[in-house]
Motif scaffolding. Structure first.
Motif, PDB file in Angstrom:
ATOM      1  N   UNK A  25     -30.050 -43.097 -10.288  1.00 47.33           N
ATOM      2  CA  UNK A  25     -30.978 -44.223 -10.150  1.00 47.33           C
ATOM      3  C   UNK A  25     -32.442 -43.773 -10.139  1.00 47.33           C
ATOM      4  N   UNK A  26     -32.631 -42.450 -10.269  1.00 43.54           N
ATOM      5  CA  UNK A  26     -33.985 -41.876 -10.355  1.00 43.54           C
ATOM      6  C   UNK A  26     -34.852 -42.274  -9.159  1.00 43.54           C
ATOM      7  N   UNK A  27     -34.250 -42.183  -7.967  1.00 43.12           N
ATOM      8  CA  UNK A  27     -34.978 -42.534  -6.754  1.00 43.12           C
ATOM      9  C   UNK A  27     -36.048 -41.493  -6.443  1.00 43.12           C
ATOM     10  N   UNK A  28     -37.092 -41.885  -5.712  1.00 41.86           N
ATOM     11  CA  UNK A  28     -38.126 -40.926  -5.315  1.00 41.86           C
ATOM     12  C   UNK A  28     -37.555 -39.793  -4.462  1.00 41.86           C
ATOM     13  N   UNK A  29     -38.296 -38.708  -4.400  1.00 46.06           N
ATOM     14  CA  UNK A  29     -37.851 -37.504  -3.683  1.00 46.06           C
ATOM     15  C   UNK A  29     -37.514 -37.794  -2.227  1.00 46.06           C
ATOM     16  N   UNK A  30     -38.394 -38.525  -1.528  1.00 43.07           N
ATOM     17  CA  UNK A  30     -38.151 -38.814  -0.107  1.00 43.07           C
ATOM     18  C   UNK A  30     -36.875 -39.633   0.085  1.00 43.07           C
ATOM     19  N   UNK A  31     -36.604 -40.556  -0.839  1.00 48.65           N
ATOM     20  CA  UNK A  31     -35.395 -41.373  -0.741  1.00 48.65           C
ATOM     21  C   UNK A  31     -34.144 -40.530  -0.965  1.00 48.65           C
ATOM     22  N   UNK A  32     -34.209 -39.578  -1.894  1.00 44.12           N
ATOM     23  CA  UNK A  32     -33.075 -38.682  -2.134  1.00 44.12           C
ATOM     24  C   UNK A  32     -32.755 -37.859  -0.885  1.00 44.12           C
ATOM     25  N   UNK A  33     -33.789 -37.390  -0.213  1.00 47.82           N
ATOM     26  CA  UNK A  33     -33.578 -36.591   0.996  1.00 47.82           C
ATOM     27  C   UNK A  33     -33.008 -37.458   2.140  1.00 47.82           C
ATOM     28  N   UNK A  34     -33.442 -38.715   2.199  1.00 45.86           N
ATOM     29  CA  UNK A  34     -32.892 -39.623   3.226  1.00 45.86           C
ATOM     30  C   UNK A  34     -31.415 -39.894   2.974  1.00 45.86           C
ATOM     31  N   UNK A  35     -31.047 -40.130   1.717  1.00 46.26           N
ATOM     32  CA  UNK A  35     -29.636 -40.370   1.382  1.00 46.26           C
ATOM     33  C   UNK A  35     -28.802 -39.135   1.681  1.00 46.26           C
ATOM     34  N   UNK A  36     -29.352 -37.977   1.357  1.00 43.40           N
ATOM     35  CA  UNK A  36     -28.675 -36.712   1.669  1.00 43.40           C
ATOM     36  C   UNK A  36     -28.431 -36.600   3.180  1.00 43.40           C
ATOM     37  N   UNK A  37     -29.447 -36.929   3.965  1.00 41.97           N
ATOM     38  CA  UNK A  37     -29.348 -36.832   5.421  1.00 41.97           C
ATOM     39  C   UNK A  37     -28.260 -37.758   5.962  1.00 41.97           C
ATOM     40  N   UNK A  38     -28.292 -39.028   5.554  1.00 46.02           N
ATOM     41  CA  UNK A  38     -27.333 -39.993   6.094  1.00 46.02           C
ATOM     42  C   UNK A  38     -25.920 -39.764   5.550  1.00 46.02           C
ATOM     43  N   UNK A  39     -25.804 -39.200   4.353  1.00 47.22           N
ATOM     44  CA  UNK A  39     -24.490 -38.847   3.813  1.00 47.22           C
ATOM     45  C   UNK A  39     -23.842 -37.773   4.679  1.00 47.22           C
ATOM     46  N   UNK A  40     -24.631 -36.792   5.075  1.00 48.97           N
ATOM     47  CA  UNK A  40     -24.094 -35.727   5.927  1.00 48.97           C
ATOM     48  C   UNK A  40     -23.720 -36.256   7.306  1.00 48.97           C
ATOM     49  N   UNK A  41     -24.538 -37.142   7.828  1.00 50.30           N
ATOM     50  CA  UNK A  41     -24.262 -37.718   9.150  1.00 50.30           C
ATOM     51  C   UNK A  41     -23.016 -38.595   9.131  1.00 50.30           C
ATOM     52  N   UNK A  42     -22.923 -39.490   8.160  1.00 57.12           N
ATOM     53  CA  UNK A  42     -21.861 -40.497   8.153  1.00 57.12           C
ATOM     54  C   UNK A  42     -20.559 -39.986   7.557  1.00 57.12           C
ATOM     55  N   UNK A  43     -20.649 -39.271   6.440  1.00 57.75           N
ATOM     56  CA  UNK A  43     -19.434 -38.905   5.699  1.00 57.75           C
ATOM     57  C   UNK A  43     -18.910 -37.515   6.029  1.00 57.75           C
ATOM     58  N   UNK A  44     -19.805 -36.577   6.260  1.00 56.97           N
ATOM     59  CA  UNK A  44     -19.339 -35.205   6.486  1.00 56.97           C
ATOM     60  C   UNK A  44     -19.355 -34.788   7.950  1.00 56.97           C
ATOM     61  N   UNK A  45     -19.797 -35.692   8.832  1.00 57.73           N
ATOM     62  CA  UNK A  45     -19.736 -35.469  10.274  1.00 57.73           C
ATOM     63  C   UNK A  45     -20.467 -34.203  10.723  1.00 57.73           C
ATOM     64  N   UNK A  46     -21.586 -33.929  10.066  1.00 60.92           N
ATOM     65  CA  UNK A  46     -22.412 -32.800  10.479  1.00 60.92           C
ATOM     66  C   UNK A  46     -23.206 -33.233  11.711  1.00 60.92           C
ATOM     67  N   UNK A  47     -23.158 -32.418  12.779  1.00 61.79           N
ATOM     68  CA  UNK A  47     -23.852 -32.769  14.025  1.00 61.79           C
ATOM     69  C   UNK A  47     -25.341 -32.415  13.984  1.00 61.79           C
ATOM     70  N   UNK A  48     -25.610 -31.238  13.466  1.00 61.31           N
ATOM     71  CA  UNK A  48     -26.998 -30.763  13.442  1.00 61.31           C
ATOM     72  C   UNK A  48     -27.279 -30.119  12.080  1.00 61.31           C
ATOM     73  N   UNK A  49     -28.475 -30.368  11.577  1.00 62.17           N
ATOM     74  CA  UNK A  49     -28.829 -29.788  10.284  1.00 62.17           C
ATOM     75  C   UNK A  49     -30.336 -29.595  10.194  1.00 62.17           C
ATOM     76  N   UNK A  50     -30.717 -28.522   9.526  1.00 59.58           N
ATOM     77  CA  UNK A  50     -32.123 -28.281   9.183  1.00 59.58           C
ATOM     78  C   UNK A  50     -32.149 -27.703   7.772  1.00 59.58           C
ATOM     79  N   UNK A  51     -32.848 -28.378   6.870  1.00 56.96           N
ATOM     80  CA  UNK A  51     -32.939 -27.945   5.488  1.00 56.96           C
ATOM     81  C   UNK A  51     -34.384 -27.549   5.193  1.00 56.96           C
ATOM     82  N   UNK A  52     -34.554 -26.320   4.713  1.00 58.70           N
ATOM     83  CA  UNK A  52     -35.885 -25.786   4.406  1.00 58.70           C
ATOM     84  C   UNK A  52     -36.023 -25.615   2.890  1.00 58.70           C
ATOM     85  N   UNK A  53     -37.136 -26.088   2.357  1.00 60.08           N
ATOM     86  CA  UNK A  53     -37.439 -25.888   0.939  1.00 60.08           C
ATOM     87  C   UNK A  53     -38.881 -25.406   0.817  1.00 60.08           C
TER      88      UNK A  53
END
Length: 395
Positions: A25-53
Motif C-alpha cells: 500500500x506504499x505507506x509512509x515510513x512511520x506507518x510501516x514501523x507502527x504496523x511492525x510494532x503492533x504486529x509483534x505485540x498482537x500476533x507474535x506475543x513479543x513482550x519487549x523490543x528495541x529496534x535500532x536503525x
C-alpha cells in the motif's frame, strides 16, 4: 505440540500478510514501523523490543515497547554493530532483553533488534528476522526512491537555472574601433551568482555593469536573473543612474527578503560629451586607465538589498575621457587562494593592469587566468570568477 506448531504458523502467516499488505500500500515510513510494532505485540506475543536503525549517520532506536525506560532516540553501543547473522548475548544496560540479533540485506546491516518474550515465538529468530527484513528493505527502498526523486528534481531545477542564466549575459559584445568590450565568466558551480551586461541606451550612450550576489548555486542564479530583468526594464524607462540604482535596491530588498545582497558597479558612457558617469555599490575596486594614469572607481553606495532606502547614494562623473580602458571583476578573482593559503589579491592584479593593454582584450583575460592557475597550484577555485574589460577610443 502439533496444534501449537500450527498456531505458530498461523500467527506468522497472519503477521506476514499484514506487513506485506502495508508495504504494497506504499505507506509512509512511520506507518510501516507502527504496523511492525503492533504486529509483534498482537500476533507474535513479543513482550519487549528495541529496534535500532541508521538515521542521518547515527544508529538510533526507532521502535521500542515494553521496557522500563523509553529508548526511542537513544544510540546503539558500537559493539552491537559488529554482530553477525546470529543471536547474541545481551549485557548490562540491555539486560531486560533475552537476545539481540542483526538484520542484514545482502552485506548491508539494516538494523539491530533486541527482544524479550515468554512465548516460543520469541525464539523464532529466523521468522522475526525475515519480517524485520521485509519492513526495513521497504523503508530503505523508499529512502532511495525519495533520494533519486530529489536528485532528479534538483537536476531539473539546475537545467532551468542554467537556461535562465544563459539569457542573463548579452549574446554579443561590441568589437568595433571605438568600442571593444570583452567578458570572461567561470562559475564555481554549474550556475553562479555573477552577472555582467552591456546595454545600448541610444546612439551615443551605453551602460556596462558587473554584479555579484551573495551565496552560490541555483538560489543565487535565480536572484540575479530577477536583478537583470529589473535593470533592463529600468534602463528603458530612465537614463538617471541614481534612479536606476534606487529602484534596483528596492527590487532586490523585496525579492531577497533582506537576507541576500548584491554588489554592483555600473557606468554610463556618453560618446558625444565624452564623460563617464558611474556608481559603485559595495563592489570591488574598478580599475580605470587613461594615459599613464590609473584611477580606482569606488564611490557610490553600499551593497544592494540590505537596506531600503539606501543610507547614502551618489554618482561620480569623469569628464574628457576620449580614450581609456576599464577593467571590472568579481571577488572570486582576487580571493583565489594558493597552497600557502595566500590570496591572489588586488596588488597582483594591479601589476598586470599596469602593463600595456593588448589589442585583443581576450588575450588579457587569458593572461590573468594563466596567472591565477599558476598562483593557486593544486588548490581549486572556491567562487565564481567574472571579468569585464572595456576599451574606448573616441577621438
Amino acid at each position: 505440540m502439533k496444534g501449537t506448531s500450527l498456531d505458530i504458523k498461523d500467527l506468522q502467516l497472519n503477521a506476514l500478510l499484514e506487513v506485506t499488505q502495508a508495504v504494497n500500500n506504499n505507506l509512509p515510513e512511520d506507518d510501516l514501523l507502527k504496523i511492525y510494532k503492533f504486529t509483534l505485540l498482537a500476533d507474535l506475543k513479543i513482550n519487549k523490543l528495541a529496534l535500532y536503525t541508521q538515521q542521518s549517520g547515527a544508529w538510533v532506536c526507532r521502535v521500542n515497547f515494553g521496557t522500563k525506560e523509553d529508548l526511542i532516540g537513544g544510540t546503539l553501543p558500537a559493539k552491537y554493530k559488529e554482530l553477525k547473522n546470529q543471536i547474541g548475548t545481551v549485557e548490562t544496560s540491555f539486560n531486560e532483553f533475552d537476545a539481540v540479533f542483526p538484520v542484514y540485506h545482502k552485506s548491508k546491516l539494516l538494523s539491530v533488534v533486541f527482544i524479550e518474550s515468554d512465548s516460543k515465538l520469541g525464539v523464532q529468530n529466523r521468522f522475526l528476522n525475515a519480517l524485520t527484513n521485509i519492513i526495513l528493505v521497504a523503508i530503505e527502498n523508499k529512502r532511495l526512491a525519495r533520494q533519486q526523486m530529489e536528485q532528479e528534481a534538483y537536476r531539473r531545477e539546475l537545467e532551468i537555472a542554467k537556461k535562465v542564466q544563459n539569457f542573463l549575459f548579452p549574446k554579443e559584445l561590441p568589437k568595433i574601433e571605438r568600442l571593444q568590450i570583452e567578458a570572461f565568466y567561470l562559475p564555481h558551480h554549474d550556475v553562479g551568482g555573477d552577472y555582467y551586461d552591456y546595454i545600448q541606451i541610444d546612439e551615443n550612450k551605453f551602460l556596462a555593469c558587473i554584479a555579484d550576489v551573495s551565496g552560490k548555486g541555483v538560489p543565487a542564479a535565480l536572484l540575479m536573473s530577477n536583478f537583470q530583468a529589473s535593470l533592463r526594464a529600468l534602463v528603458r524607462q530612465t537614463k538617471d543612474l541614481l534612479e536606476i540604482v534606487t529602484e534596483l535596491n528596492h527590487a532586490t530588498f523585496v525579492s531577497g527578503n533582506a537576507e541576500n545582497f548584491i554588489t554592483f558597479f555600473a557606468g554610463i558612457y556618453d560618446f558625444k560629451s565624452k564623460n563617464l558617469e558611474y556608481i559603485n555599490c559595495g563592489h570591488n575596486e574598478i580599475i580605470l586607465k587613461h594615459g599613464d594614469k590609473i584611477e580606482l572607481l569606488n564611490d557610490g553606495t553600499t551593497v544592494l538589498g540590505m537596506f531600503d532606502p539606501l543610507p547614502f547614494i551618489e554618482t561620480q562623473r569623469l569628464d574628457n575621457l576620449d580614450e581609456f580602458f576599464l577593467f571590472a571583476y568579481t571577488d572570486g578573482l582576487t580571493e583565489t587562494f594558493n597552497e600557502k593559503d595566500e590570496d591572489f589579491g588586488f596588488e597582483r592584479l594591479l601589476e598586470i593592469m599596469k602593463q600595456d593593454c593588448p589589442e585583443d582584450l581576450s588575450d588579457l583575460h587569458d593572461h590573468i587566468v594563466k596567472a591565477l592557475n599558476e598562483f593557486k597550484g593544486n588548490r581549486s577555485y572556491h567562487d565564481d570568477i567574472t571579468m569585464l574589460s572595456c576599451h574606448i577610443q573616441n577621438k
